[in-house]
Motif scaffolding. Structure first.
Motif, PDB file in Angstrom:
ATOM      1  N   GLU A  47      78.348  -4.733  65.491  1.00  0.00           N
ATOM      2  CA  GLU A  47      77.499  -4.440  66.639  1.00  0.00           C
ATOM      3  C   GLU A  47      76.714  -3.139  66.462  1.00  0.00           C
ATOM      4  OE1 GLU A  47      80.581  -5.470  66.751  1.00  0.00           O
ATOM      5  OE2 GLU A  47      81.027  -6.719  68.499  1.00  0.00           O
ATOM      6  N   TYR A  48      77.223  -2.234  65.632  1.00  0.00           N
ATOM      7  CA  TYR A  48      76.553  -0.937  65.480  1.00  0.00           C
ATOM      8  C   TYR A  48      75.362  -1.001  64.534  1.00  0.00           C
ATOM      9  CZ  TYR A  48      81.098   0.790  67.176  1.00  0.00           C
ATOM     10  OH  TYR A  48      82.227   1.003  67.879  1.00  0.00           O
ATOM     11  N   ILE A  49      75.328  -2.015  63.691  1.00  0.00           N
ATOM     12  CA  ILE A  49      74.341  -2.012  62.606  1.00  0.00           C
ATOM     13  C   ILE A  49      72.921  -2.114  63.144  1.00  0.00           C
ATOM     14  CG2 ILE A  49      73.559  -3.228  60.552  1.00  0.00           C
ATOM     15  CD1 ILE A  49      76.452  -4.011  60.048  1.00  0.00           C
ATOM     16  N   ASN A  50      72.688  -3.127  63.967  1.00  0.00           N
ATOM     17  CA  ASN A  50      71.323  -3.380  64.411  1.00  0.00           C
ATOM     18  C   ASN A  50      70.706  -2.225  65.177  1.00  0.00           C
ATOM     19  OD1 ASN A  50      69.591  -5.349  63.717  1.00  0.00           O
ATOM     20  ND2 ASN A  50      70.768  -6.947  64.773  1.00  0.00           N
ATOM     21  N   PRO A  51      71.425  -1.610  66.129  1.00  0.00           N
ATOM     22  CA  PRO A  51      70.811  -0.485  66.843  1.00  0.00           C
ATOM     23  C   PRO A  51      70.288   0.586  65.896  1.00  0.00           C
ATOM     24  CG  PRO A  51      72.793  -1.145  67.962  1.00  0.00           C
ATOM     25  CD  PRO A  51      72.719  -1.973  66.717  1.00  0.00           C
ATOM     26  N   PHE A  52      71.037   0.888  64.830  1.00  0.00           N
ATOM     27  CA  PHE A  52      70.575   1.923  63.914  1.00  0.00           C
ATOM     28  C   PHE A  52      69.364   1.455  63.107  1.00  0.00           C
ATOM     29  CE2 PHE A  52      74.617   3.887  64.859  1.00  0.00           C
ATOM     30  CZ  PHE A  52      74.217   5.218  64.955  1.00  0.00           C
ATOM     31  N   VAL A  53      69.418   0.213  62.656  1.00  0.00           N
ATOM     32  CA  VAL A  53      68.299  -0.302  61.879  1.00  0.00           C
ATOM     33  C   VAL A  53      67.037  -0.344  62.735  1.00  0.00           C
ATOM     34  CG1 VAL A  53      67.435  -2.296  60.623  1.00  0.00           C
ATOM     35  CG2 VAL A  53      69.827  -1.628  60.393  1.00  0.00           C
ATOM     36  N   GLU A  54      67.180  -0.874  63.955  1.00  0.00           N
ATOM     37  CA  GLU A  54      66.014  -0.997  64.840  1.00  0.00           C
ATOM     38  C   GLU A  54      65.462   0.373  65.219  1.00  0.00           C
ATOM     39  OE1 GLU A  54      66.724  -3.367  68.327  1.00  0.00           O
ATOM     40  OE2 GLU A  54      67.371  -5.030  67.058  1.00  0.00           O
ATOM     41  N   ALA A  55      66.362   1.294  65.577  1.00  0.00           N
ATOM     42  CA  ALA A  55      65.916   2.612  66.005  1.00  0.00           C
ATOM     43  C   ALA A  55      65.172   3.306  64.865  1.00  0.00           C
ATOM     44  CB  ALA A  55      67.095   3.455  66.469  1.00  0.00           C
ATOM     45  N   SER A  56      65.706   3.205  63.640  1.00  0.00           N
ATOM     46  CA  SER A  56      65.041   3.853  62.509  1.00  0.00           C
ATOM     47  C   SER A  56      63.645   3.267  62.327  1.00  0.00           C
ATOM     48  CB  SER A  56      65.811   3.638  61.206  1.00  0.00           C
ATOM     49  OG  SER A  56      67.178   3.736  61.420  1.00  0.00           O
ATOM     50  N   PHE A  57      63.596   1.964  62.392  1.00  0.00           N
ATOM     51  CA  PHE A  57      62.329   1.263  62.175  1.00  0.00           C
ATOM     52  C   PHE A  57      61.312   1.662  63.248  1.00  0.00           C
ATOM     53  CE2 PHE A  57      59.519  -2.377  62.280  1.00  0.00           C
ATOM     54  CZ  PHE A  57      59.332  -2.643  60.934  1.00  0.00           C
ATOM     55  N   ASN A  58      61.726   1.574  64.519  1.00  0.00           N
ATOM     56  CA  ASN A  58      60.803   1.851  65.620  1.00  0.00           C
ATOM     57  C   ASN A  58      60.328   3.293  65.612  1.00  0.00           C
ATOM     58  OD1 ASN A  58      61.150  -0.725  66.429  1.00  0.00           O
ATOM     59  ND2 ASN A  58      62.623  -0.244  68.070  1.00  0.00           N
ATOM     60  N   VAL A  59      61.275   4.217  65.481  1.00  0.00           N
ATOM     61  CA  VAL A  59      60.899   5.630  65.576  1.00  0.00           C
ATOM     62  C   VAL A  59      59.986   6.010  64.414  1.00  0.00           C
ATOM     63  CG1 VAL A  59      61.765   7.985  65.487  1.00  0.00           C
ATOM     64  CG2 VAL A  59      62.917   6.283  66.906  1.00  0.00           C
ATOM     65  N   LEU A  60      60.322   5.576  63.208  1.00  0.00           N
ATOM     66  CA  LEU A  60      59.482   5.928  62.056  1.00  0.00           C
ATOM     67  C   LEU A  60      58.080   5.358  62.214  1.00  0.00           C
ATOM     68  CD1 LEU A  60      61.939   5.548  59.041  1.00  0.00           C
ATOM     69  CD2 LEU A  60      60.898   7.651  59.891  1.00  0.00           C
ATOM     70  N   ARG A  61      58.017   4.120  62.670  1.00  0.00           N
ATOM     71  CA  ARG A  61      56.696   3.505  62.812  1.00  0.00           C
ATOM     72  C   ARG A  61      55.877   4.252  63.868  1.00  0.00           C
ATOM     73  NH1 ARG A  61      56.539  -2.605  64.442  1.00  0.00           N
ATOM     74  NH2 ARG A  61      57.211  -1.575  66.318  1.00  0.00           N
ATOM     75  N   GLU A  62      56.543   4.659  64.925  1.00  0.00           N
ATOM     76  CA  GLU A  62      55.854   5.322  66.017  1.00  0.00           C
ATOM     77  C   GLU A  62      55.357   6.711  65.602  1.00  0.00           C
ATOM     78  OE1 GLU A  62      57.405   6.604  70.287  1.00  0.00           O
ATOM     79  OE2 GLU A  62      58.057   4.614  69.634  1.00  0.00           O
ATOM     80  N   LEU A  74      75.147 -11.111  55.991  1.00  0.00           N
ATOM     81  CA  LEU A  74      74.575 -12.236  56.731  1.00  0.00           C
ATOM     82  C   LEU A  74      75.644 -13.002  57.476  1.00  0.00           C
ATOM     83  CD1 LEU A  74      71.748 -13.914  54.699  1.00  0.00           C
ATOM     84  CD2 LEU A  74      71.718 -13.054  57.050  1.00  0.00           C
ATOM     85  N   ALA A  75      76.756 -13.262  56.785  1.00  0.00           N
ATOM     86  CA  ALA A  75      77.830 -14.047  57.416  1.00  0.00           C
ATOM     87  C   ALA A  75      78.413 -13.289  58.597  1.00  0.00           C
ATOM     88  CB  ALA A  75      78.921 -14.356  56.392  1.00  0.00           C
ATOM     89  N   ILE A  76      78.721 -12.022  58.378  1.00  0.00           N
ATOM     90  CA  ILE A  76      79.448 -11.287  59.413  1.00  0.00           C
ATOM     91  C   ILE A  76      78.554 -10.954  60.602  1.00  0.00           C
ATOM     92  CG2 ILE A  76      79.094  -8.976  58.397  1.00  0.00           C
ATOM     93  CD1 ILE A  76      82.468  -9.827  59.687  1.00  0.00           C
ATOM     94  N   SER A  77      77.232 -10.834  60.379  1.00  0.00           N
ATOM     95  CA  SER A  77      76.370 -10.504  61.527  1.00  0.00           C
ATOM     96  C   SER A  77      76.385 -11.594  62.580  1.00  0.00           C
ATOM     97  CB  SER A  77      74.916 -10.279  61.134  1.00  0.00           C
ATOM     98  OG  SER A  77      74.778  -9.915  59.842  1.00  0.00           O
ATOM     99  N   MET A  78      76.608 -12.828  62.159  1.00  0.00           N
ATOM    100  CA  MET A  78      76.610 -13.921  63.128  1.00  0.00           C
ATOM    101  C   MET A  78      77.910 -13.956  63.926  1.00  0.00           C
ATOM    102  SD  MET A  78      73.799 -15.071  61.991  1.00  0.00           S
ATOM    103  CE  MET A  78      73.542 -16.666  62.747  1.00  0.00           C
ATOM    104  N   ALA A  79      78.963 -13.362  63.374  1.00  0.00           N
ATOM    105  CA  ALA A  79      80.293 -13.588  63.938  1.00  0.00           C
ATOM    106  C   ALA A  79      80.465 -13.125  65.392  1.00  0.00           C
ATOM    107  CB  ALA A  79      81.341 -12.936  63.040  1.00  0.00           C
TER     108      ALA A  79
END
Lengths: 154, 442
Positions: free
Chosen positions: A4-19, B324-329
């Motif tokens: 659950e933690y991965i996407n927030p960091f990836v998205e935030a990095s992407f958005n802030v850098l682009r902005e 990829l696998a674990i992100s869907m879980a």
């Protein structure tokens, strides 16, 4: 690291850098790393506390840092002065804060420590037994690696 | 003989006797009891003994840290050895004093709480015997040895190993580095080639399984690989046995995977797994599920655990290094027709289909994690690791099995894939049923 933690960091990095850079940002392949790693030259670190413990490290080489700071300030900054350092620190703060806000919305409680910045040649960071997620970002100014290590408090 | 001479002779023999005794005492230890057993610590590590109470609680510290204490102006941390080693301990009434050993390890000073401090005993190195795995309460690597004194057995704890974790780890890592000269072909594969009277085909299959699918043939799975080779010969009519492309490796491995791989477990399989689960020891059941893939087995197992331990708090750490696998879980959804009947009551309907209820999801931590890196986990009741070990190289397998043994509680079990076996020393099978490979500590 919890999925659950991965996407927030990836998205935030992407958005802030682009902005802040007003340009295209490309995300590289994510991977895990646990050995000591060389730091490219300029590293900003933000600590995380709360339900978890960990830190986020923003790593780039000196020319990239200068170019990024120049772009963010709208003027040419040729040397590694206080303004450049403050700008990179602020960038680290913005990205981490946005990620933490997203995580907050998902119900995770994180606190931030004030960012610190390290500059120098031939630096290496070693944190024993910590597995870090590396999010490489390609911007026109160069390459920025965001290195996130978080673990649950047991 | 004059009186004088006699006296001299006497004192001579006395000093000799003293000397002899001094020779035999190599070091002294302070003895104490923990959970009814006798232990000792080298006196050189003990700064003093004390009695104290009212430790200042430190929020968010590890459970075995009781707090900090002001020892004549020096602030030291207080560690409860009984909690640290999962031994039964009685909390003293408020105000009554706890027995403390103040230890010094290198430059660190801290206090440990024990049940009772007994006395100081001198012992000789020669009477020290190596630890035996039967002393199960405390991990063997923390024990320096066992000695007998006045009819009692004392377990001597190695304070440096217990409290200097970092140093120990560094050493262990170095050893591992020396041990890993060739992660490619397994050593065992070569030896088995010779042992089988030069059955080169099997040897080549073992090698290609590793290079195409990273499937390493080791004692964990070699019984299956050999049996499968027999079938394979039949399928290929004895000719053209070798695997020339990844697809053929998949074909060879077709029957390797455990029942209900990558799908929700059917009730038949769940009923086979249920009897091997250990009795609940505490109110929390900690489970580790390395190599959970997309999470089907994790959810199925979570529901099975709820059935087995309705009162307990269940916590599952599920890892996979496939992003990829674990992100869907965490947010897995199902269509109505693919849900087995038994799972319906734990599902809720959402926009994209059915998913597991919040209560079930809250019991699972899905983590993007490589088990070869450090695994920060509490002591575990169950390790569910199906069809994962086989896909690591020999060194990694060894390391992970050692990690299992370190993390697992004495009564805990490991469940492997249906065609995997744990034949290494220190493990015994706990499943009566052939269909489930479950092992406990021997």
């Amino acid at each position: 690291m919890r999925v659950e933690y991965i996407n927030p960091f990836v998205e935030a990095s992407f958005n802030v850098l682009r902005e802040v850079l007003q340009s295209d940002v490309k995300r590289g392949e994510l991977y895990l790393k646990s050995t000591s790693m060389p730091v490219m030259g300029v590293a900003a670190i933000v600590g995380l506390a709360g339900d978890v413990e960990g830190r986020v490290l923003f790593d780039m080489d000196k020319p990239t840092a200068l170019k990024v700071a120049s772009a963010m300030n709208g003027e040419e900054l040729p040397t590694m002065d206080d303004l450049v350092k403050a700008t990179i620190t602020e960038l680290a703060n913005m990205i981490t804060a946005q990620a933490v806000t997203k995580l907050h919305e998902l119900g995770f409680r994180f606190d931030l420590t004030p960012p610190a910045i390290f500059t120098g040649d031939n630096m290496e960071v070693t944190d024993q037994d910590v597995e870090a997620l590396i999010v490489p970002m390609e911007v026109p100014q160069g390459r920025i690696e965001i290195n996130v290590a978080i673990r649950e408090r047991s | 003989m004059t009186m004088q001479a006699e006296l001299e002779k006497k004192s001579d023999s006395r000093t000799e006797e003293k000397k002899e005794r001094a020779d035999r005492v190599d070091f002294k230890m302070v003895t104490f009891s923990l959970g009814g057993k006798e232990y000792g610590i080298d006196i050189m590590n003990v700064k003093e003994i004390a009695k104290a109470s009212k430790f200042t609680y430190v929020p968010n510290a590890a459970p075995f840290v009781r707090g900090v204490y002001n020892l004549r102006g020096e602030i030291i941390s207080i560690i409860d050895l009984r909690t640290m080693f999962h031994l039964p301990s009685e909390r003293k009434q408020d105000g009554s004093l706890e027995s403390l050993l103040i230890l010094r390890v290198e430059e660190h000073v801290f206090g440990v709480i024990v049940d009772n401090i007994d006395k100081v005993v001198g012992i000789s190195k020669s009477s020290l015997q190596p630890p035996h795995p039967i002393f199960g309460d405390i991990n063997v690597k923390y024990i320096r040895g066992i000695v007998e004194n006045a009819g009692k057995l004392y377990i001597i704890l190695d304070v440096e190993k217990i409290f200097m974790v970092d140093k120990d780890l560094k050493g262990a890592r170095k050893e591992a580095a020396y041990e890993a000269p060739k992660p490619g072909m397994s050593e065992r594969a070569f030896t088995s080639m010779e042992a089988d009277g030069g059955d080169l085909d099997l040897g080549f299959i073992e090698e290609t399984l590793f290079s195409f699918r990273h499937f390493a043939v080791t004692p964990v799975n070699d019984a299956w690989v050999k049996a499968r080779f027999g079938q394979w010969k039949g399928m290929r009519k004895g000719t053209d046995l070798q695997l020339k492309e990844p697809g053929e490796a998949d074909q060879y491995l077709e029957t390797f995977y455990s029942r209900c791989s990558s799908v929700l477990w059917d009730s038949g399989y769940a009923d086979q797994v249920l009897p091997v689960l250990p009795a609940a020891e505490s109110r929390t059941i900690n489970v580790w599920n390395p190599g959970c893939g997309r999470g089907h087995e994790t959810y199925s197992f979570a529901l099975l655990l709820r059935r087995k331990y309705p009162q307990a708090r269940i916590k599952i750490w599920a890892n996979d290094s496939d992003l990829l696998a674990i992100s869907m879980a965490p947010n897995m959804t199902f269509q109505e027709q693919e849900i087995p009947e038994a799972y319906r009551e734990h599902m809720v309907k959402g926009k994209n289909g059915y998913s597991f209820s919040q209560a079930v999801r809250d019991s699972i931590f899905f983590e993007f994690h490589d088990v070869q890196n450090a695994n920060p986990l509490p002591p575990l009741d169950i390790i569910l690791c199906r069809d994962t070990l086989s896909f690591m190289d020999v060194v990694q397998q060894k390391r992970l099995i050692a990690e299992f043994s370190e993390r697992l509680k004495a009564s805990g079990i490991v469940i492997l894939g249906g065609n995997e076996k744990l034949v290494a020393g220190g493990w015994k099978s706990v499943s009566g049923d052939e269909a489930v490979s479950a092992y406990g500590k021997d």
